[in-house]
Design a protein around this motif. Structure first.
Motif, mmCIF file in Angstrom:
data_model
loop_
_atom_site.group_PDB
_atom_site.id
_atom_site.type_symbol
_atom_site.label_atom_id
_atom_site.label_comp_id
_atom_site.label_asym_id
_atom_site.label_seq_id
_atom_site.Cartn_x
_atom_site.Cartn_y
_atom_site.Cartn_z
ATOM 1 N N PRO A 119 0.801 -1.220 0.000
ATOM 2 C CA PRO A 119 0.000 0.000 0.000
ATOM 3 C C PRO A 119 0.833 1.269 0.000
ATOM 4 C CG PRO A 119 -0.899 -1.590 1.543
ATOM 5 C CD PRO A 119 0.426 -2.129 1.085
ATOM 6 N N ILE A 120 2.070 1.196 0.578
ATOM 7 C CA ILE A 120 2.919 2.379 0.591
ATOM 8 C C ILE A 120 3.367 2.711 -0.824
ATOM 9 C CG2 ILE A 120 5.123 3.305 1.391
ATOM 10 C CD1 ILE A 120 4.807 1.658 3.914
ATOM 11 N N ASN A 121 3.808 1.681 -1.568
ATOM 12 C CA ASN A 121 4.273 1.914 -2.927
ATOM 13 C C ASN A 121 3.123 2.214 -3.885
ATOM 14 O OD1 ASN A 121 6.921 1.396 -2.152
ATOM 15 N ND2 ASN A 121 6.706 -0.806 -2.480
ATOM 16 N N ASN A 122 1.946 1.676 -3.558
ATOM 17 C CA ASN A 122 0.798 1.877 -4.427
ATOM 18 C C ASN A 122 -0.158 2.912 -3.861
ATOM 19 O OD1 ASN A 122 1.744 -0.132 -6.142
ATOM 20 N ND2 ASN A 122 0.747 -1.756 -4.962
ATOM 21 N N SER A 123 0.375 3.831 -3.086
ATOM 22 C CA SER A 123 -0.460 4.862 -2.476
ATOM 23 C C SER A 123 -1.229 5.621 -3.540
ATOM 24 C CB SER A 123 0.427 5.837 -1.696
ATOM 25 O OG SER A 123 -0.310 6.962 -1.310
ATOM 26 N N PRO A 124 -2.505 5.944 -3.296
ATOM 27 C CA PRO A 124 -3.285 6.673 -4.291
ATOM 28 C C PRO A 124 -2.746 8.057 -4.563
ATOM 29 C CG PRO A 124 -4.450 6.557 -2.195
ATOM 30 C CD PRO A 124 -3.274 5.629 -2.104
ATOM 31 N N SER A 125 -1.889 8.579 -3.661
ATOM 32 C CA SER A 125 -1.338 9.908 -3.887
ATOM 33 C C SER A 125 -0.045 9.870 -4.680
ATOM 34 C CB SER A 125 -1.086 10.609 -2.538
ATOM 35 O OG SER A 125 -0.114 9.902 -1.807
ATOM 36 N N ALA A 126 0.444 8.658 -4.997
ATOM 37 C CA ALA A 126 1.684 8.558 -5.765
ATOM 38 C C ALA A 126 1.421 8.897 -7.223
ATOM 39 C CB ALA A 126 2.252 7.140 -5.650
ATOM 40 N N ALA A 127 2.300 9.708 -7.809
ATOM 41 C CA ALA A 127 2.133 10.087 -9.209
ATOM 42 C C ALA A 127 2.418 8.890 -10.103
ATOM 43 C CB ALA A 127 3.081 11.234 -9.551
ATOM 44 N N ARG A 138 -8.365 19.859 -23.088
ATOM 45 C CA ARG A 138 -8.743 21.257 -22.925
ATOM 46 C C ARG A 138 -10.136 21.386 -22.312
ATOM 47 N NH1 ARG A 138 -6.796 24.275 -28.549
ATOM 48 N NH2 ARG A 138 -4.561 23.791 -28.357
ATOM 49 N N GLU A 139 -10.327 22.511 -21.637
ATOM 50 C CA GLU A 139 -11.621 22.878 -21.066
ATOM 51 C C GLU A 139 -12.134 21.858 -20.050
ATOM 52 O OE1 GLU A 139 -14.312 23.644 -24.240
ATOM 53 O OE2 GLU A 139 -13.137 25.299 -25.062
ATOM 54 N N ARG A 140 -11.207 21.177 -19.393
ATOM 55 C CA ARG A 140 -11.587 20.280 -18.307
ATOM 56 C C ARG A 140 -10.760 20.636 -17.073
ATOM 57 N NH1 ARG A 140 -12.868 14.125 -20.379
ATOM 58 N NH2 ARG A 140 -14.195 14.690 -22.154
ATOM 59 N N PRO A 141 -11.368 20.580 -15.902
ATOM 60 C CA PRO A 141 -10.628 20.961 -14.689
ATOM 61 C C PRO A 141 -9.477 20.007 -14.397
ATOM 62 C CG PRO A 141 -12.727 19.941 -14.124
ATOM 63 C CD PRO A 141 -12.744 20.166 -15.608
ATOM 64 N N ILE A 142 -8.488 20.521 -13.678
ATOM 65 C CA ILE A 142 -7.323 19.741 -13.280
ATOM 66 C C ILE A 142 -7.386 19.508 -11.769
ATOM 67 C CG2 ILE A 142 -4.800 19.719 -13.103
ATOM 68 C CD1 ILE A 142 -5.824 19.343 -15.922
ATOM 69 N N TYR A 143 -7.094 18.288 -11.350
ATOM 70 C CA TYR A 143 -7.127 17.930 -9.935
ATOM 71 C C TYR A 143 -5.726 17.546 -9.461
ATOM 72 C CZ TYR A 143 -12.113 17.517 -10.974
ATOM 73 O OH TYR A 143 -13.391 17.772 -11.376
ATOM 74 N N GLY A 144 -5.521 17.605 -8.158
ATOM 75 C CA GLY A 144 -4.262 17.160 -7.586
ATOM 76 C C GLY A 144 -4.227 15.646 -7.473
ATOM 77 N N ASN A 145 -3.099 15.126 -6.979
ATOM 78 C CA ASN A 145 -2.990 13.682 -6.787
ATOM 79 C C ASN A 145 -4.105 13.177 -5.875
ATOM 80 O OD1 ASN A 145 -0.723 13.095 -8.341
ATOM 81 N ND2 ASN A 145 0.681 13.653 -6.695
ATOM 82 N N GLN A 148 -6.663 10.452 0.456
ATOM 83 C CA GLN A 148 -7.794 10.127 1.320
ATOM 84 C C GLN A 148 -7.640 10.840 2.661
ATOM 85 O OE1 GLN A 148 -10.392 8.515 0.189
ATOM 86 N NE2 GLN A 148 -9.374 8.209 -1.780
ATOM 87 N N PHE A 149 -7.122 12.071 2.609
ATOM 88 C CA PHE A 149 -6.902 12.826 3.839
ATOM 89 C C PHE A 149 -8.179 13.547 4.246
ATOM 90 C CE2 PHE A 149 -5.604 16.651 6.164
ATOM 91 C CZ PHE A 149 -4.902 16.057 7.197
ATOM 92 N N ARG A 150 -8.726 13.135 5.367
ATOM 93 C CA ARG A 150 -9.970 13.711 5.867
ATOM 94 C C ARG A 150 -11.019 13.683 4.749
ATOM 95 N NH1 ARG A 150 -8.856 16.972 10.579
ATOM 96 N NH2 ARG A 150 -7.218 15.829 11.679
ATOM 97 N N TRP A 151 -11.562 14.872 4.423
ATOM 98 C CA TRP A 151 -12.594 14.934 3.389
ATOM 99 C C TRP A 151 -12.027 15.407 2.055
ATOM 100 C CZ3 TRP A 151 -13.139 16.622 8.406
ATOM 101 C CH2 TRP A 151 -14.001 15.864 9.204
ATOM 102 N N PHE A 152 -10.717 15.450 1.955
ATOM 103 C CA PHE A 152 -10.082 15.834 0.695
ATOM 104 C C PHE A 152 -9.890 14.591 -0.170
ATOM 105 C CE2 PHE A 152 -7.838 20.011 -0.090
ATOM 106 C CZ PHE A 152 -8.725 20.760 0.664
ATOM 107 N N ARG A 153 -10.458 14.586 -1.352
ATOM 108 C CA ARG A 153 -10.253 13.468 -2.266
ATOM 109 C C ARG A 153 -9.038 13.688 -3.152
ATOM 110 N NH1 ARG A 153 -15.507 11.426 -5.217
ATOM 111 N NH2 ARG A 153 -13.996 9.778 -5.677
ATOM 112 N N HIS A 154 -8.602 14.957 -3.271
ATOM 113 C CA HIS A 154 -7.424 15.281 -4.076
ATOM 114 C C HIS A 154 -6.596 16.336 -3.354
ATOM 115 C CE1 HIS A 154 -8.734 13.138 -7.749
ATOM 116 N NE2 HIS A 154 -9.943 13.454 -7.327
ATOM 117 N N GLU A 155 -5.289 16.307 -3.584
ATOM 118 C CA GLU A 155 -4.410 17.306 -2.991
ATOM 119 C C GLU A 155 -4.706 18.684 -3.586
ATOM 120 O OE1 GLU A 155 -0.500 15.954 -3.844
ATOM 121 O OE2 GLU A 155 -0.646 14.161 -2.583
ATOM 122 N N PRO A 156 -4.500 19.755 -2.814
ATOM 123 C CA PRO A 156 -4.728 21.103 -3.348
ATOM 124 C C PRO A 156 -3.822 21.389 -4.544
ATOM 125 C CG PRO A 156 -4.526 21.157 -0.954
ATOM 126 C CD PRO A 156 -4.115 19.780 -1.389
#
Length: 213
Positions: A119-127, A138-145, A148-156
């Motif tokens: 799970p460490i190597n396959n962390s969902p926040s790993a690029a 184009r014309e689609r929003p960009i999200y962070g990695n 699963q931190f609290r209620w954040f589904r993606h990094e700022p």
């Protein structure tokens, strides 16, 4: 409004009390003089410290003063470990250390435990690997990695995300928010400094630490 001489003398006095140059946060807390007034006379906090004939506090050095973070600590992935080593025997940093990710295991991992490390190597926040990255649509929003931190589904991915994240963590960090605004300071908050005693602080948010001056 404090003048330049008063600010320099206050830095020198606090430095003598601490046995080293104070960080900007320590100066604001101990002197009651905000960063706003310091920056009226100096290009940066470290310039003010040097004017007081003190050597800037090493953790408050800007990258252009002492090289990049990577040169000092290695890859960003090593920064939590570097901070954890710095904070040893410093109880005032315990609340920050508690927010750091757990230290990575050292040495070879026994076969029986290897599946636990995945799970460490396959962390969902790993690029994803560079070869799996796709062209941006184009014309689609960009999200962070993903995270699963609290209620954040993606990094700022911007300063607004940092502000929201601070709002989520303010209580855990010991702050109560008084106001948030577009001008300086970004946020006014209160923090407890003694039983039944609180102190007002000004907070500036930045998406990237290198943008802070």
């Amino acid at each position: 409004m404090p003048d330049k001489k008063e600010i320099v003398n206050s830095i020198a006095a606090i430095g003598k009390r601490l046995g080293r140059a104070p960080s900007q946060a320590e100066f604001i807390s101990l002197s009651g003089i905000s960063a706003y007034y310091v920056l009226q006379y100096f290009r940066s906090w470290n310039d003010a410290v040097r004017t007081a004939r003190l050597r800037p506090y090493t953790l408050n050095i800007r990258p252009e003063d002492r090289g990049t973070i990577e040169k000092r600590f290695g890859p960003w992935s090593r920064l939590p470990e570097a901070f954890r080593n710095f904070a040893k025997s410093k109880p005032e940093w315990a609340d920050v250390v508690a927010l750091l990710p757990p230290p990575a295991p050292r040495g070879p991992v026994p076969k029986a435990d290897r599946h636990r490390q995945r799970p460490i190597n396959n962390s969902p926040s790993a690029a994803p690997p560079r070869e799996t990255c796709h062209a941006r649509l184009r014309e689609r929003p960009i999200y962070g990695n993903p995270t699963q931190f609290r209620w954040f589904r993606h990094e700022p991915v911007n300063e607004q995300g940092v502000v929201l994240l601070f709002g989520m963590l303010a209580k855990d960090l010991g702050y109560t928010i008084e106001a948030a605004q577009k001008g300086f300071p970004d946020c006014e908050a209160m923090r407890q400094v003694a039983p039944e005693r609180w102190q007002r602080v000004n907070i500036e948010f930045e998406f990237e630490s290198r943008n802070f001056r």
